[in-house]
Write a protein that holds these residues in place. Structure first.
Motif, PDB file in Angstrom:
ATOM      1  N   GLN A   1       6.324  11.537   7.392  1.00 28.15           N
ATOM      2  CA  GLN A   1       4.885  11.459   7.114  1.00 28.15           C
ATOM      3  C   GLN A   1       4.120  11.183   8.407  1.00 28.15           C
ATOM      4  O   GLN A   1       3.309  10.277   8.481  1.00 28.15           O
ATOM      5  CB  GLN A   1       4.563  10.400   6.040  1.00 28.15           C
ATOM      6  CG  GLN A   1       5.050   8.977   6.305  1.00 28.15           C
ATOM      7  CD  GLN A   1       6.524   8.812   6.096  1.00 28.15           C
ATOM      8  OE1 GLN A   1       7.079   9.340   5.145  1.00 28.15           O
ATOM      9  NE2 GLN A   1       7.177   8.097   7.000  1.00 28.15           N
TER      10      GLN A   1
ATOM     11  N   SER B   1       6.434  -4.322   1.688  1.00 31.18           N
ATOM     12  CA  SER B   1       6.210  -3.410   2.819  1.00 31.18           C
ATOM     13  C   SER B   1       7.552  -3.052   3.438  1.00 31.18           C
ATOM     14  O   SER B   1       8.267  -3.927   3.941  1.00 31.18           O
ATOM     15  CB  SER B   1       5.309  -4.075   3.867  1.00 31.18           C
ATOM     16  OG  SER B   1       5.183  -3.224   4.993  1.00 31.18           O
ATOM     17  N   LYS B   2       7.848  -1.788   3.416  1.00 33.76           N
ATOM     18  CA  LYS B   2       9.118  -1.332   3.983  1.00 33.76           C
ATOM     19  C   LYS B   2       9.220  -1.765   5.446  1.00 33.76           C
ATOM     20  O   LYS B   2      10.207  -2.343   5.872  1.00 33.76           O
ATOM     21  CB  LYS B   2       9.217   0.190   3.848  1.00 33.76           C
ATOM     22  CG  LYS B   2      10.460   0.779   4.435  1.00 33.76           C
ATOM     23  CD  LYS B   2      10.552   2.270   4.161  1.00 33.76           C
ATOM     24  CE  LYS B   2      11.681   2.872   4.981  1.00 33.76           C
ATOM     25  NZ  LYS B   2      11.852   4.302   4.757  1.00 33.76           N
ATOM     26  N   THR B   3       8.174  -1.501   6.200  1.00 32.62           N
ATOM     27  CA  THR B   3       8.219  -1.783   7.639  1.00 32.62           C
ATOM     28  C   THR B   3       7.789  -3.212   7.968  1.00 32.62           C
ATOM     29  O   THR B   3       8.122  -3.743   9.013  1.00 32.62           O
ATOM     30  CB  THR B   3       7.246  -0.840   8.369  1.00 32.62           C
ATOM     31  OG1 THR B   3       5.951  -1.001   7.747  1.00 32.62           O
ATOM     32  CG2 THR B   3       7.674   0.602   8.262  1.00 32.62           C
TER      33      THR B   3
ATOM     34  N   ILE C   1       0.860  -1.199   0.000  1.00 32.55           N
ATOM     35  CA  ILE C   1       0.000   0.000   0.000  1.00 32.55           C
ATOM     36  C   ILE C   1       0.890   1.241   0.000  1.00 32.55           C
ATOM     37  O   ILE C   1       2.070   1.161   0.388  1.00 32.55           O
ATOM     38  CB  ILE C   1      -0.999  -0.028   1.198  1.00 32.55           C
ATOM     39  CG1 ILE C   1      -2.167   0.939   0.971  1.00 32.55           C
ATOM     40  CG2 ILE C   1      -0.300   0.261   2.533  1.00 32.55           C
ATOM     41  CD1 ILE C   1      -3.375   0.699   1.878  1.00 32.55           C
ATOM     42  N   GLY C   2       0.332   2.359  -0.422  1.00 28.74           N
ATOM     43  CA  GLY C   2       1.117   3.597  -0.484  1.00 28.74           C
ATOM     44  C   GLY C   2       2.291   3.400  -1.423  1.00 28.74           C
ATOM     45  O   GLY C   2       2.144   2.883  -2.534  1.00 28.74           O
ATOM     46  N   GLY C   3       3.469   3.758  -0.953  1.00 37.18           N
ATOM     47  CA  GLY C   3       4.653   3.648  -1.794  1.00 37.18           C
ATOM     48  C   GLY C   3       4.986   2.220  -2.185  1.00 37.18           C
ATOM     49  O   GLY C   3       5.739   1.985  -3.135  1.00 37.18           O
ATOM     50  N   SER C   4       4.433   1.255  -1.480  1.00 37.03           N
ATOM     51  CA  SER C   4       4.723  -0.142  -1.806  1.00 37.03           C
ATOM     52  C   SER C   4       3.691  -0.713  -2.789  1.00 37.03           C
ATOM     53  O   SER C   4       3.677  -1.912  -3.055  1.00 37.03           O
ATOM     54  CB  SER C   4       4.736  -0.974  -0.512  1.00 37.03           C
ATOM     55  OG  SER C   4       5.744  -0.467   0.343  1.00 37.03           O
TER      56      SER C   4
ATOM     57  N   GLN D   1       0.761  10.842  -3.838  1.00 35.61           N
ATOM     58  CA  GLN D   1       1.519  10.453  -2.644  1.00 35.61           C
ATOM     59  C   GLN D   1       2.867  11.156  -2.613  1.00 35.61           C
ATOM     60  O   GLN D   1       3.282  11.697  -1.584  1.00 35.61           O
ATOM     61  CB  GLN D   1       1.729   8.934  -2.570  1.00 35.61           C
ATOM     62  CG  GLN D   1       2.335   8.544  -1.216  1.00 35.61           C
ATOM     63  CD  GLN D   1       3.008   7.187  -1.170  1.00 35.61           C
ATOM     64  OE1 GLN D   1       3.256   6.569  -2.208  1.00 35.61           O
ATOM     65  NE2 GLN D   1       3.322   6.720   0.017  1.00 35.61           N
TER      66      GLN D   1
ATOM     67  N   GLU E   1       2.219  13.639   0.370  1.00 34.47           N
ATOM     68  CA  GLU E   1       2.782  13.066   1.595  1.00 34.47           C
ATOM     69  C   GLU E   1       4.115  13.747   1.919  1.00 34.47           C
ATOM     70  O   GLU E   1       4.509  13.848   3.076  1.00 34.47           O
ATOM     71  CB  GLU E   1       2.968  11.541   1.445  1.00 34.47           C
ATOM     72  CG  GLU E   1       3.143  10.830   2.772  1.00 34.47           C
ATOM     73  CD  GLU E   1       3.002   9.307   2.674  1.00 34.47           C
ATOM     74  OE1 GLU E   1       1.934   8.771   3.000  1.00 34.47           O
ATOM     75  OE2 GLU E   1       3.973   8.650   2.259  1.00 34.47           O
TER      76      GLU E   1
ATOM     77  N   GLY F   1       9.253   5.461   1.533  1.00 37.26           N
ATOM     78  CA  GLY F   1       8.249   4.634   0.849  1.00 37.26           C
ATOM     79  C   GLY F   1       7.843   5.202  -0.505  1.00 37.26           C
ATOM     80  O   GLY F   1       7.771   4.492  -1.505  1.00 37.26           O
TER      81      GLY F   1
ATOM     82  N   THR G   1       2.638  -2.754   8.326  1.00 37.62           N
ATOM     83  CA  THR G   1       1.469  -1.997   7.864  1.00 37.62           C
ATOM     84  C   THR G   1       0.242  -2.901   7.870  1.00 37.62           C
ATOM     85  O   THR G   1       0.220  -3.942   7.204  1.00 37.62           O
ATOM     86  CB  THR G   1       1.745  -1.420   6.454  1.00 37.62           C
ATOM     87  OG1 THR G   1       2.937  -0.636   6.546  1.00 37.62           O
ATOM     88  CG2 THR G   1       0.602  -0.556   5.962  1.00 37.62           C
TER      89      THR G   1
ATOM     90  N   VAL H   1       0.130  10.634   8.816  1.00 40.67           N
ATOM     91  CA  VAL H   1      -0.721   9.464   8.552  1.00 40.67           C
ATOM     92  C   VAL H   1      -0.852   8.578   9.795  1.00 40.67           C
ATOM     93  O   VAL H   1      -1.610   7.616   9.788  1.00 40.67           O
ATOM     94  CB  VAL H   1      -0.200   8.633   7.346  1.00 40.67           C
ATOM     95  CG1 VAL H   1      -0.282   9.453   6.071  1.00 40.67           C
ATOM     96  CG2 VAL H   1       1.200   8.143   7.574  1.00 40.67           C
TER      97      VAL H   1
HETATM   98  O1  F6P Z   1       5.837  -0.006   2.914  1.00 38.17           O
HETATM   99  P1  F6P Z   1       5.081   0.110   4.185  1.00 38.17           P
HETATM  100  O2  F6P Z   1       5.963   0.143   5.395  1.00 38.17           O
HETATM  101  O3  F6P Z   1       4.053  -0.983   4.288  1.00 38.17           O
HETATM  102  O4  F6P Z   1       4.323   1.492   4.183  1.00 38.17           O
HETATM  103  C1  F6P Z   1       3.359   1.793   3.221  1.00 38.17           C
HETATM  104  C2  F6P Z   1       3.049   3.263   3.186  1.00 38.17           C
HETATM  105  O5  F6P Z   1       2.593   3.702   4.459  1.00 38.17           O
HETATM  106  C3  F6P Z   1       3.121   4.990   4.736  1.00 38.17           C
HETATM  107  O6  F6P Z   1       4.113   4.863   5.692  1.00 38.17           O
HETATM  108  C4  F6P Z   1       2.100   5.908   5.303  1.00 38.17           C
HETATM  109  O7  F6P Z   1       0.940   5.915   4.574  1.00 38.17           O
HETATM  110  C5  F6P Z   1       3.696   5.451   3.407  1.00 38.17           C
HETATM  111  O8  F6P Z   1       4.646   6.428   3.542  1.00 38.17           O
HETATM  112  C6  F6P Z   1       4.213   4.167   2.876  1.00 38.17           C
HETATM  113  O9  F6P Z   1       4.509   4.257   1.511  1.00 38.17           O
END
Ligand code: F6P
Length: 553
Positions: free
Chosen positions: A510, A213-215, A160-163, A358, A362, A276, A218, A513
């Motif tokens: 960001q 997902s970077k983190t 989602i988002g950048g991913s 975004q 963002e 992201g 999410t 959010v």
């Molecule tokens: O890649 P992740 O960690 O799942 O995050 C997805 C998105 O959520 C955010 O952290 C906040 O919406 C974005 O900046 C990021 O692209």
């Protein structure tokens, strides 16, 4: 609080360069583009730039040479070049997260050396690119087999988002280059309908899920990935051992990936210095790389790099991201423009504006400066738009005859994609004629006298008059190739950077959010179990009760 920040920079709206622009704007008064063109026959030829394959025409902007000079002075006074150089050097310019901002390293040549925290990051970037390429080739060729020994026919990116937005947008943009025997789908919404529709006609034995997902925390992505895993294992009638053949992860968080049950051998890494919304040219682009192949992916990276180098080295007068950033500031801060329209005349760029939303909103949707002081000036605009011809029959009425100042970008390509069916090629000139006609109509409009001269009844003249004077940038390239896409994205990335630098905001966090995410977690048990949520406001409590009633709970 002190006027000066650590670099000795005063508040933006107290700077002499800002005041000079305000005065200049006052003096300009009700200038019209017709007048600017009439006064200066060389304007059209002069106010253009060529950057790589991108031709930018910015003559239809409400600027004079003096405006541009004053805007460049503002950029110099606000230290745009210094911050840019600090970013490229790997300094921790994301001050609230104490991180470097090094998406430019993702597309730097293998021979480059870019150091952060004492380490040259380029070899690691190249190593992941090589791993991605090997994997992409195996999936594309059918060498990578699913659990039952069948080849992969569909790739589903869950993120989602950048991913999500980057790979989904680029996949659409480069459709003409994609593997014709494979399908690619993108699931982002936590609404179960998204995953449901994406997999309903798929065979799990031939499906590969890419969890991006970077983190890796999410909630939307982890929820969808968990449901996708259940769907897969149920469909295959298999246990956990089938996961490694059908799930790979793109993340910075190996621990969470392992916890989810994905073998970290099947994880493609990136780093906390990739934001992201700046990440689709990292491992996050794996689905795209499988779609277009590693070679095309590298061509796209080279396109990014070309514009990175341009931004880093071109003099201010010829620096396209600098110019676009400053034009946005001119309208947002001195003409009260609240929004910016991006209008691609290409069906393949149907997701381009959503991606830019975004990237821009963002990044620059901030209201405190880098020192945490409230800003007294407008920051990021509302970015919006859809492919141009469709927009013409929807909201262009407001652009042409509404009361708002909305600067717009018109994007188009001279050549249609190569494999377009021959009988459709002829439509391309009509498409591009629309782009050019809209730029013309927006800028020059139609005067009352011109309307009268057409014999229009007097009472209709005001209704059929077009004020014009709506500024646009036209961006043309010969074709929408992987390299051109990379060039375009880098152009917008750096434009956003320039604006953040001038506004003295941190474009790379960001925090805005977070609150909604936290509150959603608190409200969910109230919806499912009717749990008390301490401190819930009366309106939301009422809506919770109504929801439960409508759900029959
Ligand atoms: O890649 P992740 O960690 O799942 O995050 C997805 C998105 O959520 C955010 O952290 C906040 O919406 C974005 O900046 C990021 O692209």
């Amino acid at each position: 609080m002190s006027e000066m920040n650590a670099e000795g920079r005063g508040r933006l709206d107290h700077m002499p360069e800002w005041t000079a622009l305000s005065k200049h704007r006052e003096q300009m008064g009700e200038v019209h583009l017709r007048e600017l063109f009439d006064k200066d026959p060389s304007r059209a030829g002069r106010l253009t730039l060529q950057v790589g394959d991108l031709h930018l025409d910015y003559s239809k902007h409400l600027v004079t040479d003096e405006t541009l000079r004053l805007l460049r002075e503002l950029a110099a006074a606000t230290g745009v070049a210094e911050l840019r150089d600090a970013m490229f050097r790997g300094e921790k310019i994301n001050i609230t997260e104490h991180r470097s901002v090094l998406h430019t390293a993702l597309r730097a040549p293998g021979s480059a050396a870019i150091v952060t925290d004492g380490e040259n990051v380029v070899p690691a970037v190249q190593h992941v690119l090589t791993r991605m390429s090997t994997f992409a080739d195996r999936v594309r060729s059918g060498d990578w087999k699913g659990y039952t020994g069948r080849r992969i026919k569909t790739v589903v990116n869950i993120g989602i988002g950048g991913s999500d937005l980057g790979p989904a947008m680029a996949y659409e943009a480069l459709r003409a280059y994609t593997h014709r025997d494979m399908q690619f789908r993108f699931v982002s919404n936590v609404d179960g309908a998204d995953l449901h529709e994406a997999v309903r006609d798929l065979d799990p034995a031939e499906t590969l899920f890419i969890v991006a997902s970077k983190t890796f925390t999410t909630i939307e992505t982890i929820t969808n990935a968990t449901s996708a895993r259940d769907w897969l294992l149920t469909g295959l009638g298999a246990g956990q051992e089938a996961v490694s053949k059908h799930f790979v992860a793109l993340s910075t968080n190996a621990e969470k990936v392992a916890e989810f049950g994905i073998d970290t051998d099947n994880m493609f890494e990136f780093w906390d210095w990739v934001g992201g919304r700046y990440s689709f040219d990292s491992a996050i682009g794996l689905s795209l790389m499988i779609a277009i192949g590693p070679e095309r992916f590298r061509e796209m990276l080279a396109g990014f790099h070309l514009v990175d180098e341009h931004f880093r080295t071109a003099p201010p007068e010829e620096n396209a991201p600098l110019l676009l950033g400053l034009l946005g500031i001119w309208y947002g801060n001195f003409w009260d423009a609240q929004s910016h329209a991006v209008l691609p005349y290409s069906h393949y760029l149907s997701k381009f504006t959503a991606y830019l939303q975004q990237l821009d909103m963002e990044s620059n949707g901030k209201s405190v400066d880098r020192e945490g002081r409230p800003v007294d000036w407008q920051t990021g605009p509302v970015v919006w738009g859809t492919p141009g011809t469709n927009g013409q029959h929807a909201y262009y009425q407001l652009l042409h005859q509404g009361t708002k100042t909305i600067p717009a970008d018109l994007l188009g390509f001279a050549r249609p994609v190569e494999d377009l069916q021959p009988h459709l090629v002829g439509q391309h000139d009509l498409l591009m004629a629309n782009l050019l006609a809209q730029g013309q109509a927006l800028a020059f409009g139609k005067t009352a006298d011109e309307v009268r001269a057409e014999g229009v009844a007097e009472e209709l003249v005001p209704h059929r008059t077009f004020r014009g004077n709506h500024p646009t940038t036209t961006i043309l390239a010969s074709e929408l190739s992987p390299s051109v896409l990379g060039q375009l994205i880098a152009l917008y990335e750096h434009k956003v950077f320039v604006q953040g630098a001038v506004w003295n905001i941190n474009s790379f966090d960001q925090w805005g959010v977070e609150l909604g995410k936290v509150l959603a977690k608190r409200v969910e048990p109230a919806l499912t179990e009717g749990a008390e949520v301490p401190g819930l406001d009366a309106s939301t409590a009422g809506l919770v009760a109504k929801y439960r009633e409508l759900r029959g709970r």
